[in-house]
Enzyme design. Structure first.
Site, PDB file in Angstrom:
ATOM      1  N   LEU A  33       0.816  -1.221   0.000  1.00 30.66           N
ATOM      2  CA  LEU A  33       0.000   0.000   0.000  1.00 30.66           C
ATOM      3  C   LEU A  33       0.853   1.277   0.000  1.00 30.66           C
ATOM      4  O   LEU A  33       0.397   2.314   0.467  1.00 30.66           O
ATOM      5  CB  LEU A  33      -0.986   0.006   1.188  1.00 30.66           C
ATOM      6  CG  LEU A  33      -1.997  -1.140   1.215  1.00 30.66           C
ATOM      7  CD1 LEU A  33      -2.931  -1.012   2.417  1.00 30.66           C
ATOM      8  CD2 LEU A  33      -2.834  -1.190  -0.074  1.00 30.66           C
ATOM      9  N   SER A  34       2.065   1.189  -0.527  1.00 31.23           N
ATOM     10  CA  SER A  34       2.899   2.401  -0.558  1.00 31.23           C
ATOM     11  C   SER A  34       2.326   3.427  -1.523  1.00 31.23           C
ATOM     12  O   SER A  34       2.345   4.621  -1.239  1.00 31.23           O
ATOM     13  CB  SER A  34       4.348   2.066  -0.903  1.00 31.23           C
ATOM     14  OG  SER A  34       4.417   1.257  -2.046  1.00 31.23           O
ATOM     15  N   ALA A  60       5.706  -2.510  -7.803  1.00 32.73           N
ATOM     16  CA  ALA A  60       6.920  -1.829  -8.245  1.00 32.73           C
ATOM     17  C   ALA A  60       7.015  -0.465  -7.602  1.00 32.73           C
ATOM     18  O   ALA A  60       5.999   0.120  -7.210  1.00 32.73           O
ATOM     19  CB  ALA A  60       6.915  -1.664  -9.764  1.00 32.73           C
ATOM     20  N   TYR A  70      15.012   3.541 -12.735  1.00 34.71           N
ATOM     21  CA  TYR A  70      13.789   2.734 -12.896  1.00 34.71           C
ATOM     22  C   TYR A  70      13.887   1.857 -14.149  1.00 34.71           C
ATOM     23  O   TYR A  70      13.629   0.651 -14.098  1.00 34.71           O
ATOM     24  CB  TYR A  70      12.585   3.680 -12.978  1.00 34.71           C
ATOM     25  CG  TYR A  70      11.292   3.048 -13.412  1.00 34.71           C
ATOM     26  CD1 TYR A  70      10.595   2.176 -12.576  1.00 34.71           C
ATOM     27  CD2 TYR A  70      10.733   3.339 -14.661  1.00 34.71           C
ATOM     28  CE1 TYR A  70       9.392   1.604 -12.980  1.00 34.71           C
ATOM     29  CE2 TYR A  70       9.534   2.772 -15.064  1.00 34.71           C
ATOM     30  CZ  TYR A  70       8.869   1.912 -14.229  1.00 34.71           C
ATOM     31  OH  TYR A  70       7.680   1.353 -14.628  1.00 34.71           O
ATOM     32  N   LYS A  76      14.085  -2.266 -14.335  1.00 37.97           N
ATOM     33  CA  LYS A  76      13.138  -3.093 -15.094  1.00 37.97           C
ATOM     34  C   LYS A  76      13.900  -3.970 -16.091  1.00 37.97           C
ATOM     35  O   LYS A  76      13.572  -5.136 -16.298  1.00 37.97           O
ATOM     36  CB  LYS A  76      12.123  -2.205 -15.816  1.00 37.97           C
ATOM     37  CG  LYS A  76      11.101  -1.566 -14.902  1.00 37.97           C
ATOM     38  CD  LYS A  76      10.099  -2.593 -14.377  1.00 37.97           C
ATOM     39  CE  LYS A  76       8.966  -1.939 -13.601  1.00 37.97           C
ATOM     40  NZ  LYS A  76       7.994  -2.900 -13.081  1.00 37.97           N
ATOM     41  N   PHE A  81       5.647  20.733 -20.137  1.00 37.59           N
ATOM     42  CA  PHE A  81       7.096  20.948 -20.089  1.00 37.59           C
ATOM     43  C   PHE A  81       7.654  20.768 -21.496  1.00 37.59           C
ATOM     44  O   PHE A  81       7.451  19.731 -22.112  1.00 37.59           O
ATOM     45  CB  PHE A  81       7.754  19.988 -19.098  1.00 37.59           C
ATOM     46  CG  PHE A  81       7.234  20.156 -17.699  1.00 37.59           C
ATOM     47  CD1 PHE A  81       7.565  21.282 -16.950  1.00 37.59           C
ATOM     48  CD2 PHE A  81       6.380  19.216 -17.131  1.00 37.59           C
ATOM     49  CE1 PHE A  81       7.068  21.460 -15.666  1.00 37.59           C
ATOM     50  CE2 PHE A  81       5.882  19.385 -15.846  1.00 37.59           C
ATOM     51  CZ  PHE A  81       6.226  20.513 -15.119  1.00 37.59           C
TER      52      PHE A  81
END
Ligand SMILES: NC(=O)c1ccc[n+]([C@@H]2O[C@H](COP(=O)([O-])OP(=O)(O)OC[C@H]3O[C@@H](n4cnc5c(N)ncnc54)[C@H](O)[C@@H]3O)[C@@H](O)[C@H]2O)c1
Length: 291
Positions: free
Chosen positions: A33-34, A68, A133, A137, A193
């Site tokens: 549950l982060s 993840a 990241y 992966k 951006f």
């Protein structure tokens, strides 16, 4: 079928759990549950709080490994934490699947693993991640491929394009659709951006869930899961304005370092071998996602 879904309280995982429950599967969700939410977990599924950095067990026939650390910015600020969740967590998922004799489907990334592309990325295109990241992966995919070789398994890795749809968190980086829709609906200003010409391949979560279910029935391989359609962020903004029913042009800020200029996936292999083709057009998907 008995299914284990790591990260099943998250954006994509919770939609997958709904689909598994709907077809009558017995589902166990592991999630710390982060970033996920307990109330996203289908009440028919069993929920067990667990951090995938620690080993776990399962009696599942199929393991969908979606848990993840999925935030690129966090991965650059805390690369070792990112590696623990995304690499060690995947090794733990592979070991849980091995102990149970289960098939495993891994959620990898197209956008972060290929880097900026000149043409739609194919599965055999160069892998040039520009973030921790993406590297994690890629490393996790190396383990999956290695485990397949060493233990004669047929696990599948899916490389998702930019996924959007209900329950995506606007708080997380990458959730540009959720960010635009939420801010436009609240009458708040939006910023693009760069000059708005950077492109992404936006794929609806319902299509991604279908790809996950197909991969659960498939023997081995790495597959791009996207639409193959390249959309500019400026076009995306216009679609979000239309879906919310406002005329609120964005302001333009400086381009962000590390943002790939072009990102789009070639989905020929998924179509030919997995029988997967995305069906939700962007305008339709955005309209269905708008609050
Ligand atoms: N959303 C996208 O555009 C996209 C693109 C490519 C790949 N992916 C991959 O798809 C998967 C799901 O992503 P998402 O967009 O639903 O993100 P998400 O953050 O909503 O879901 C991730 C889930 O994993 C849980 N989690 C995080 N760390 C954990 C840990 N250590 N132990 C147990 N659970 C943990 C979170 O609480 C959350 O519920 C991830 O593997 C992500 O890398 C997503």
């Amino acid at each position: 079928m008995r299914a284990l879904v790591t990260g099943g309280a998250g954006f994509i995982g919770s939609h997958l759990v709904d689909a598994l429950v709907a077809r009558g599967d017995e589902v166990l969700v592991l999630d710390d549950l982060s970033t996920g939410r307990r109330d996203y977990v289908n009440p028919t599924a069993q929920f067990r709080p667990h951090d995938v950095r620690e080993p776990f067990e399962s009696r599942a026939d199929v393991v969908f490994h979606l848990a993840a650390q999925a935030d690129v910015g966090t991965s650059m600020e805390r690369p070792s934490f990112d590696a623990e969740v995304n690499v060690v967590g995947t090794v733990n998922a592979l070991e849980a699947a091995r102990a149970a004799g289960a098939h495993l489907v891994f959620s990898s990334t197209g956008g972060a693993i290929y880097g900026s592309v000149e043409e739609p990325a194919r599965e055999d295109s160069a892998l040039l991640p520009v973030s921790a990241y993406g590297l994690a992966k890629r490393s996790a995919e190396v383990y999956l491929d290695g485990w397949n070789r060493i233990f004669d398994t047929h696990h599948v890795a899916l490389r998702f394009a930019n996924v959007y749809g209900p329950r995506q968190s606007a708080a997380l980086e990458g959730g540009v659709v959720a960010i635009f829709l939420e801010r436009l609906a609240a009458g708040e200003p939006t910023t693009i951006f760069g000059d708005g010409a950077i492109t992404r391949d936006f794929v609806h979560v319902d299509d991604v869930v279908r790809a996950l279910l197909l991969a659960a029935e498939h023997d081995g391989g790495v597959f791009n899961v996207g639409t193959g359609v390249e959309s500019t962020v400026a076009d995306l903004h216009a679609l979000c304005e239309r879906a919310v029913g406002v005329d609120a042009p964005p302001s333009y800020g400086p381009a962000r370092a590390g943002d790939a200029l072009r990102s789009v996936l070639d989905t020929t292999k998924a179509s030919a071998e997995l029988g997967f083709t995305a069906t939700v057009a962007l305008a339709e998907g955005i309209a269905a996602t708008a609050p």
